[in-house]
Design an enzyme around this catalytic site. Structure first.
Site, PDB file in Angstrom:
ATOM      1  N   SER A 112       0.840  -1.204   0.000  1.00 53.11           N
ATOM      2  CA  SER A 112       0.000   0.000   0.000  1.00 53.11           C
ATOM      3  C   SER A 112       0.871   1.248   0.000  1.00 53.11           C
ATOM      4  O   SER A 112       0.447   2.290  -0.483  1.00 53.11           O
ATOM      5  CB  SER A 112      -0.860   0.058   1.254  1.00 53.11           C
ATOM      6  OG  SER A 112      -1.528  -1.135   1.458  1.00 53.11           O
ATOM      7  N   HIS A 133      -1.290  -2.277  -7.068  1.00 53.21           N
ATOM      8  CA  HIS A 133      -2.067  -1.940  -5.875  1.00 53.21           C
ATOM      9  C   HIS A 133      -3.540  -2.254  -6.117  1.00 53.21           C
ATOM     10  O   HIS A 133      -4.258  -1.506  -6.779  1.00 53.21           O
ATOM     11  CB  HIS A 133      -1.880  -0.456  -5.517  1.00 53.21           C
ATOM     12  CG  HIS A 133      -2.567  -0.073  -4.252  1.00 53.21           C
ATOM     13  ND1 HIS A 133      -3.537   0.900  -4.200  1.00 53.21           N
ATOM     14  CD2 HIS A 133      -2.449  -0.567  -2.999  1.00 53.21           C
ATOM     15  CE1 HIS A 133      -3.980   1.000  -2.955  1.00 53.21           C
ATOM     16  NE2 HIS A 133      -3.333   0.123  -2.212  1.00 53.21           N
ATOM     17  N   GLU A 145      -3.957  -0.203  -9.450  1.00 48.97           N
ATOM     18  CA  GLU A 145      -2.958   0.777  -9.861  1.00 48.97           C
ATOM     19  C   GLU A 145      -1.669   0.012 -10.165  1.00 48.97           C
ATOM     20  O   GLU A 145      -1.156  -0.709  -9.307  1.00 48.97           O
ATOM     21  CB  GLU A 145      -2.734   1.804  -8.749  1.00 48.97           C
ATOM     22  CG  GLU A 145      -3.959   2.684  -8.550  1.00 48.97           C
ATOM     23  CD  GLU A 145      -3.874   3.517  -7.277  1.00 48.97           C
ATOM     24  OE1 GLU A 145      -3.540   4.701  -7.373  1.00 48.97           O
ATOM     25  OE2 GLU A 145      -4.160   2.978  -6.191  1.00 48.97           O
ATOM     26  N   ASN A 184      -5.160   6.545  -3.139  1.00 46.96           N
ATOM     27  CA  ASN A 184      -5.119   6.898  -1.717  1.00 46.96           C
ATOM     28  C   ASN A 184      -4.831   8.376  -1.498  1.00 46.96           C
ATOM     29  O   ASN A 184      -5.273   8.959  -0.505  1.00 46.96           O
ATOM     30  CB  ASN A 184      -4.090   6.039  -0.973  1.00 46.96           C
ATOM     31  CG  ASN A 184      -4.786   4.851  -0.317  1.00 46.96           C
ATOM     32  OD1 ASN A 184      -5.905   4.984   0.173  1.00 46.96           O
ATOM     33  ND2 ASN A 184      -4.138   3.712  -0.324  1.00 46.96           N
TER      34      ASN A 184
HETATM   35  N1  LIG Z   1      -5.987  -4.789   3.535  1.00 51.56           N
HETATM   36  C1  LIG Z   1      -6.135  -3.860   2.605  1.00 51.56           C
HETATM   37  O1  LIG Z   1      -7.158  -3.177   2.513  1.00 51.56           O
HETATM   38  C2  LIG Z   1      -5.032  -3.644   1.596  1.00 51.56           C
HETATM   39  C3  LIG Z   1      -5.323  -2.941   0.420  1.00 51.56           C
HETATM   40  C4  LIG Z   1      -4.322  -2.777  -0.529  1.00 51.56           C
HETATM   41  C5  LIG Z   1      -3.054  -3.294  -0.294  1.00 51.56           C
HETATM   42  N2  LIG Z   1      -2.802  -3.959   0.880  1.00 51.56           N
HETATM   43  C6  LIG Z   1      -1.448  -4.514   1.069  1.00 51.56           C
HETATM   44  O2  LIG Z   1      -1.475  -5.894   0.779  1.00 51.56           O
HETATM   45  C7  LIG Z   1      -0.499  -6.577   1.556  1.00 51.56           C
HETATM   46  C8  LIG Z   1      -1.170  -7.702   2.333  1.00 51.56           C
HETATM   47  O3  LIG Z   1      -2.161  -7.138   3.153  1.00 51.56           O
HETATM   48  P1  LIG Z   1      -3.358  -8.013   3.778  1.00 51.56           P
HETATM   49  O4  LIG Z   1      -4.355  -7.031   4.246  1.00 51.56           O
HETATM   50  O5  LIG Z   1      -3.757  -9.086   2.827  1.00 51.56           O
HETATM   51  O6  LIG Z   1      -2.623  -8.659   5.033  1.00 51.56           O
HETATM   52  P2  LIG Z   1      -2.959 -10.049   5.781  1.00 51.56           P
HETATM   53  O7  LIG Z   1      -2.312  -9.937   7.106  1.00 51.56           O
HETATM   54  O8  LIG Z   1      -4.414 -10.356   5.714  1.00 51.56           O
HETATM   55  O9  LIG Z   1      -2.186 -11.129   4.890  1.00 51.56           O
HETATM   56  C9  LIG Z   1      -0.800 -11.240   4.867  1.00 51.56           C
HETATM   57  C10 LIG Z   1      -0.455 -12.718   4.746  1.00 51.56           C
HETATM   58  O10 LIG Z   1       0.937 -12.840   4.564  1.00 51.56           O
HETATM   59  C11 LIG Z   1       1.356 -14.004   5.257  1.00 51.56           C
HETATM   60  N3  LIG Z   1       2.786 -13.930   5.508  1.00 51.56           N
HETATM   61  C12 LIG Z   1       3.453 -13.597   6.619  1.00 51.56           C
HETATM   62  N4  LIG Z   1       4.788 -13.705   6.433  1.00 51.56           N
HETATM   63  C13 LIG Z   1       4.960 -14.133   5.153  1.00 51.56           C
HETATM   64  C14 LIG Z   1       6.090 -14.458   4.357  1.00 51.56           C
HETATM   65  N5  LIG Z   1       7.322 -14.372   4.832  1.00 51.56           N
HETATM   66  N6  LIG Z   1       5.876 -14.879   3.092  1.00 51.56           N
HETATM   67  C15 LIG Z   1       4.625 -14.989   2.600  1.00 51.56           C
HETATM   68  N7  LIG Z   1       3.519 -14.698   3.304  1.00 51.56           N
HETATM   69  C16 LIG Z   1       3.683 -14.269   4.568  1.00 51.56           C
HETATM   70  C17 LIG Z   1       0.532 -14.006   6.518  1.00 51.56           C
HETATM   71  O11 LIG Z   1       0.464 -15.308   7.089  1.00 51.56           O
HETATM   72  C18 LIG Z   1      -0.815 -13.522   5.990  1.00 51.56           C
HETATM   73  O12 LIG Z   1      -1.649 -14.608   5.608  1.00 51.56           O
HETATM   74  C19 LIG Z   1       0.175  -5.523   2.433  1.00 51.56           C
HETATM   75  O13 LIG Z   1       1.328  -5.057   1.788  1.00 51.56           O
HETATM   76  C20 LIG Z   1      -0.886  -4.432   2.469  1.00 51.56           C
HETATM   77  O14 LIG Z   1      -0.332  -3.156   2.720  1.00 51.56           O
HETATM   78  C21 LIG Z   1      -3.756  -4.174   1.804  1.00 51.56           C
END
Ligand SMILES: NC(=O)c1ccc[n+]([C@@H]2O[C@H](COP(=O)([O-])OP(=O)(O)OC[C@H]3O[C@@H](n4cnc5c(N)ncnc54)[C@H](O)[C@@H]3O)[C@@H](O)[C@H]2O)c1
Length: 306
Positions: A112, A133, A145, A184
């Site tokens: 993000s 993104h 994006e 954002n």
């Molecule tokens: N949640 C949102 O609204 C959103 C929106 C856009 C982008 N993002 C971005 O997406 C990414 C993931 O966010 P999320 O909300 O899905 O988080 P999340 O915590 O739901 O998922 C992350 C996953 O990564 C796994 N993980 C941990 N260590 C790891 C490793 N070494 N290798 C592989 N996987 C590993 C975790 O077990 C978990 O299942 C982040 O960079 C976040 O900033 C999130």
């Protein structure tokens, strides 16, 4: 459209939706997640997405879940990383991937906020690192994006946009890796003013939500701000800007009103109070309303134009 082998790193909130939408587009998808609980719940979460869309219930079976970042990822032509938002972790994942995949495999991060220039800093083939993104939930919100960094090649941007477009998403090309990308920045510009208006007592938080949903928001899904400016005329837009801009909030950094809420533990739905008051039921109703609306929109987009 060619069938690609795609790796998804992280099967959490974003990863499972990204994996689903790419598998639904016909690609072969492998997901890696080190957390046993996440791997165990992944099939059920994918099934819930299939149920939501009324898709073939066998579709989630085409997504393979892995405990190791191993052979299943070596043949991938694209890898989408959706691991936690920590630079060192993402750099390690990308370094591991570089050892595993072909030199021309595209490595995309769903970060993000962390610039992909930083994530790919120590890699040998930095031209194949790109930001993608997605918006939450990625299987329902059309926008992705596609963020170019200083090193990303044009071919990588083009191939990534094409893959996403073919998968039914709306990719846009962001030409510089600026904080917040485009979406954002726009969203937080609006929030900044909203918070300042409430803090100044101009209106309450509920009124802000009504104004946005029943006013500009009612047309925003079909009329962007640039189109809207052209529609009313840039002369009028300038006249309003002349009067208004000097009065808009310019607090440097986050508004003290927001900081106070956070230090008071008023964090929103999860604590029962943020800008507004919430019960378990009213919070669930908002989530349900959002999900139904996004689903309706997604289904409408899938219908062929007559
Ligand atoms: N949640 C949102 O609204 C959103 C929106 C856009 C982008 N993002 C971005 O997406 C990414 C993931 O966010 P999320 O909300 O899905 O988080 P999340 O915590 O739901 O998922 C992350 C996953 O990564 C796994 N993980 C941990 N260590 C790891 C490793 N070494 N290798 C592989 N996987 C590993 C975790 O077990 C978990 O299942 C982040 O960079 C976040 O900033 C999130």
């Amino acid at each position: 459209m060619s069938v690609e082998k795609i790796g998804v790193i992280g099967g959490g909130l974003m990863g499972h939706g990204i994996a689903y939408l790419l598998a639904a587009a016909g690609h072969e998808v492998a997901v890696f997640d080190p957390a046993a609980e996440i791997r165990a719940t992944l099939p059920g979460r994918l099934q819930a997405v299939a149920d939501l869309f009324g898709d073939d219930p066998a579709l989630p079976e085409r997504i393979f879940v892995h405990e190791q970042l191993g052979a299943a990822f070596a043949a991938a032509s694209f890898v989408f990383e959706a691991a936690p938002e920590k630079l060192a972790l993402k750099q390690k994942i990308f370094a591991d991937l570089e050892k595993l995949v072909a030199p021309d495999a595209i490595l995309a991060s769903n970060s993000s906020a962390i610039p992909t220039t930083q994530i790919g800093l120590h890699l040998k083939h930095r031209e194949r690192v790109v930001g993608t993104h997605f918006w939450n939930p990625p299987h329902l919100v059309p926008l992705v994006e596609v963020i170019e960094n200083e090193k990303t090649s044009d071919d990588v941007v083009r191939a990534t946009m094409e893959l996403l477009r073919d998968a039914g998403k709306t990719p846009v090309h962001v030409r510089r890796d600026v904080p917040g990308f485009v979406g954002n920045r726009l969203q937080h510009a609006l929030k900044r003013e909203a918070i300042a208006l409430v803090a100044a007592g101009v209106c309450d938080a509920e009124t802000i939500d009504i104004v946005v949903k029943e006013g500009p928001g009612a047309r925003m899904a079909v009329l962007g701000p640039m189109e809207q400016s052209d529609l009313v005329g840039l002369d009028l837009t300038l006249n309003i800007a002349d009067v208004l801009y000097a009065d808009l909030d310019r607090t440097p950094g986050p508004h003290p009103f927001l900081r106070q809420k956070v230090s008071d533990g008023r964090l929103g739905m999860k604590t029962g109070e943020g800008f507004r008051h919430w019960t378990t039921e009213t919070a669930a109703a908002v989530r349900e309303r959002l999900s139904c609306f996004l689903l309706q929109q997604a289904k409408a987009r899938k219908k062929p134009l007559t």
